[in-house]
Design an enzyme around this catalytic site. Sequence first.
Site, PDB file in Angstrom:
ATOM      1  CG  ASP A 114      -2.100  -0.974   1.022  1.00 38.84           C
ATOM      2  OD1 ASP A 114      -2.605  -1.064  -0.112  1.00 38.84           O
ATOM      3  OD2 ASP A 114      -2.467  -1.643   1.996  1.00 38.84           O
ATOM      4  CG  ASP A 174      -7.489  -3.314  -4.165  1.00 32.53           C
ATOM      5  OD1 ASP A 174      -7.844  -4.234  -4.908  1.00 32.53           O
ATOM      6  OD2 ASP A 174      -8.025  -3.080  -3.076  1.00 32.53           O
TER       7      ASP A 174
HETATM    8  N1  GLY Z   1      -7.328  -1.324  -1.103  1.00 33.21           N
HETATM    9  C1  GLY Z   1      -8.332  -1.669  -0.210  1.00 33.21           C
HETATM   10  C2  GLY Z   1      -9.707  -1.352  -0.633  1.00 33.21           C
HETATM   11  O1  GLY Z   1     -10.004  -0.884  -1.701  1.00 33.21           O
HETATM   12  O2  GLY Z   1     -10.556  -1.619   0.187  1.00 33.21           O
END
Ligand code: GLY
Length: 397
Positions: A114, A174
């Site tokens: 992340d 993501d």
């Molecule tokens: N990256 C985590 C979400 O979109 O919940």
Amino acid sequence: MKKEVVFLVFLLCSFVSCNRSEPVSDFDFVASQLKYAIKQIDAQEKGSTPVSNPRSENPDGSLHMVPSGDWTSGFFPGELWYMYAATSDDYWKEEAMRRTEILEKEKKNGTTHDMGFKMYCSYGNGYRYTRDSTYKNILLESARTLVTRFNEKVGCIRSWDHNKDKWQFPVIIDNMMNLELLFWAFHVTHDSIFWHVAVSHANTTLKNHFRSDNSSYHVVDYDPETGEVLNRHTHQGYSHESAWARGQAWGLYGYIVCFRETGDPAYLTQAKRIAEYIFTNPNLPEDLIPYWDYNAPNIPNEPRDVSAAAITLSALYELAVCDFQNYDKHKELADRLLENLKAYRAHVGKDQGFLLLHSTGSKPHDSEVDVPLVYADYYYLEALLRKKNFEERGVIH
Ligand code: GLY
């Protein structure tokens, strides 16, 4: 008209305008909410050194603050930087710096993918608007740390380390959002490792994450020794074969960034296909704000995910300039979505200062369902800024 009547009409108009509870422009609305949010945060911190940033509201209505390690910790500082960009007011810059610098230690955190969300939204925007070399060095170290999660055999950056019983080398859609940091690092350093990792990740995801209808899986699990796909799963969607709404939005946004940074038409084609999937989906409501999953079983009695709409909105403004032949179509859709989001706005001076209500974090985990989420607000404000920049200066950034 008699003088008395004119005077009465004037008085009535003045009364109505003085008593209007909604601020007039989108940016006025954002400014008043964010100032209120800062007041709420300050009250919670009681003068102590800030160590966390807002993410959502708790079920009891209180502010849910998260430490720097949380994947959402960079969005609030990012919003403050966007307000600085929109207004040039140093108030926003000072608040943005305060909330950004909470995240510095994340530059060394190699336990998560992340990094882009955390550092590019906070320090990335900070560097963009200040050119502060300290910020630049922190970002470069963050990019180097992110690269340590790349597996050459798989061709991707590993997303999660959790749930080792379920997956060997999970890559989630993501993760496309973390590539912008790497492209930035390549442009600054000309070190080809950043380019190689970003392009390889984008290409591998293009090959393995999409179904024939251009919707994407959430989690693709790879064998880290051979690079073979082991499973295609979901984590936050309804089922392995369903289309989780926010995942579609991450994919759209991610491939537009890849096209912007590389000029490779394959990425633009993919972005257009994802947009087509979203906007022709029979389960997309008329107001264009999706349910949390396009295949959720009880549509129309399912929660919406405003965060998916906000990410899509910001991406659409960039798609309009990348796919200039279809500019009018994308821009018209984006403007319509932006207008429709007004009905999802938070109440002025309430809702802990968040901008938008009715997002869904993870329905299968019964977590953050129908709540404000800071990333919905971040991409909404980014979209407002992109629209303003384009209309005033002919560029979106
Ligand atoms: N990256 C985590 C979400 O979109 O919940």
